[in-house]
Design a protein around this motif. Structure first.
Motif, PDB file in Angstrom:
ATOM      1  N   TYR A  73       0.871  -1.177   0.000  1.00 40.36           N
ATOM      2  CA  TYR A  73       0.000   0.000   0.000  1.00 40.36           C
ATOM      3  C   TYR A  73       0.907   1.226   0.000  1.00 40.36           C
ATOM      4  O   TYR A  73       1.694   1.427   0.929  1.00 40.36           O
ATOM      5  CB  TYR A  73      -0.922   0.019   1.221  1.00 40.36           C
ATOM      6  N   ARG A 104      -8.921  -3.398   2.577  1.00 38.68           N
ATOM      7  CA  ARG A 104      -7.646  -2.834   2.987  1.00 38.68           C
ATOM      8  C   ARG A 104      -7.228  -3.483   4.303  1.00 38.68           C
ATOM      9  O   ARG A 104      -8.059  -3.795   5.140  1.00 38.68           O
ATOM     10  CB  ARG A 104      -7.750  -1.319   3.154  1.00 38.68           C
ATOM     11  N   LYS A 156       3.258   2.159   7.753  1.00 38.41           N
ATOM     12  CA  LYS A 156       1.799   2.036   7.869  1.00 38.41           C
ATOM     13  C   LYS A 156       1.365   1.713   9.300  1.00 38.41           C
ATOM     14  O   LYS A 156       0.182   1.652   9.595  1.00 38.41           O
ATOM     15  CB  LYS A 156       1.285   0.923   6.930  1.00 38.41           C
ATOM     16  N   SER A 182      -3.467   1.194  -4.045  1.00 35.12           N
ATOM     17  CA  SER A 182      -2.645   2.318  -3.596  1.00 35.12           C
ATOM     18  C   SER A 182      -2.874   3.560  -4.452  1.00 35.12           C
ATOM     19  O   SER A 182      -2.750   3.503  -5.685  1.00 35.12           O
ATOM     20  CB  SER A 182      -1.154   1.943  -3.670  1.00 35.12           C
ATOM     21  N   ASP A 199      -1.996  -5.630  -3.854  1.00 35.09           N
ATOM     22  CA  ASP A 199      -1.996  -4.196  -3.568  1.00 35.09           C
ATOM     23  C   ASP A 199      -3.396  -3.729  -3.188  1.00 35.09           C
ATOM     24  O   ASP A 199      -4.377  -4.066  -3.843  1.00 35.09           O
ATOM     25  CB  ASP A 199      -1.508  -3.425  -4.791  1.00 35.09           C
ATOM     26  N   ASP A 200      -3.469  -2.929  -2.129  1.00 32.60           N
ATOM     27  CA  ASP A 200      -4.760  -2.430  -1.646  1.00 32.60           C
ATOM     28  C   ASP A 200      -5.141  -1.115  -2.324  1.00 32.60           C
ATOM     29  O   ASP A 200      -5.460  -0.119  -1.678  1.00 32.60           O
ATOM     30  CB  ASP A 200      -4.719  -2.262  -0.121  1.00 32.60           C
TER      31      ASP A 200
END
Length: 250
Positions: A26, A82, A231, A55, A52-53
């Protein structure tokens, strides 16, 4: 040599097996290209999965450009979900559904050096009794570079709590650089997991332990990220601590 080593010398392991390396991202646009290149150099015969969330910085776009040129690379963009826990769970499910022999995971910010992954995989292959090999900062030979003392102390406290209260047989319970035997992951019902954040890293070890899984550790060097932003917020750290505490009494 540990008690898991068979008698006599261990020959170099034969890597003729199907390996999937999962990287959850992310906002890692500054790191993803180097990550892919270094993973390909470290394990050229492995398949790579980027989860991938969605991004906003374009991480997935960069990864998809690499996927157009690398047959062994796949990219999954989770548009409506997410969280590190859910992303790792997705990658594990992928390893199970595509019948891989081993699933390896590491952080997507280059704090884990991809060149260290072969040591985990070779250990798992050399000793078939091992179900998960943890890349450990807290065994002899392991190290952390670039962390302030407060973060070092917090990490030590979390791992000592997990080791004592969750009775886990490893010293590094919160690091994500690991190698799992996929046949062992199949014994778990991944849909029953409820950790969406960093606490999944402890939860999966607890569930594996309850299945009688054998765990081992190899030393790694963890280097604080050089690009991008962490994060791990205070809120996420608190949520993970509460989750770990609840695991101890489940």
């Amino acid at each position: 040599m540990s008690e898991l080593d068979p008698p006599g010398s261990i020959p170099p392991p034969d890597r003729q097996c199907r390996v999937l390396v999962g990287v959850c991202t992310y906002n890692e646009a500054e790191n993803i290209a180097a990550m892919i290149e270094r993973l390909r150099a470290a394990l050229p015969d492995a398949d790579l999965l980027i989860v991938d969330d969605n991004s906003p910085d374009g991480t997935a776009t960069i990864a998809l450009d690499f996927a157009d040129r690398i047959a062994e690379l796949r990219v999954q963009v989770r548009e409506h979900e997410r969280g590190l826990g859910g992303a790792i769970r997705y990658a594990m499910n992928d390893a199970i559904e595509h019948h891989y022999d081993y699933f390896l995971n590491l952080d997507g910010d280059l704090s884990h050096d991809p060149a260290q992954l072969p040591r985990l995989l070779d250990r798992a292959i050399a000793v078939p009794e091992i179900d998960v090999v943890v890349g450990s900062r807290y065994v002899a030979g392991g190290a952390i570079i670039g962390w302030p003392w407060r973060r070092r102390m917090m990490s030590r406290m979390v791992n000592q709590f997990a080791t004592l209260c969750l009775r886990l047989p490893v010293k590094d319970c919160s690091g994500s650089m690991r190698c799992y035997r996929v046949d062992t992951l199949k014994q778990l019902n991944l849909g029953d997991w409820n950790s969406q954040g960093y606490s999944l890293l402890e939860e999966v070890l607890v569930l594996l332990k309850r299945k009688g899984a054998v765990m081992d550790e190899v030393p790694i060097t963890f280097t604080d990220r050089q690009r991008g932003h962490s994060k791990l917020t205070f809120r996420e750290a608190a949520r993970s601590a509460i989750k770990i505490f609840s695991l101890a009494f489940r």
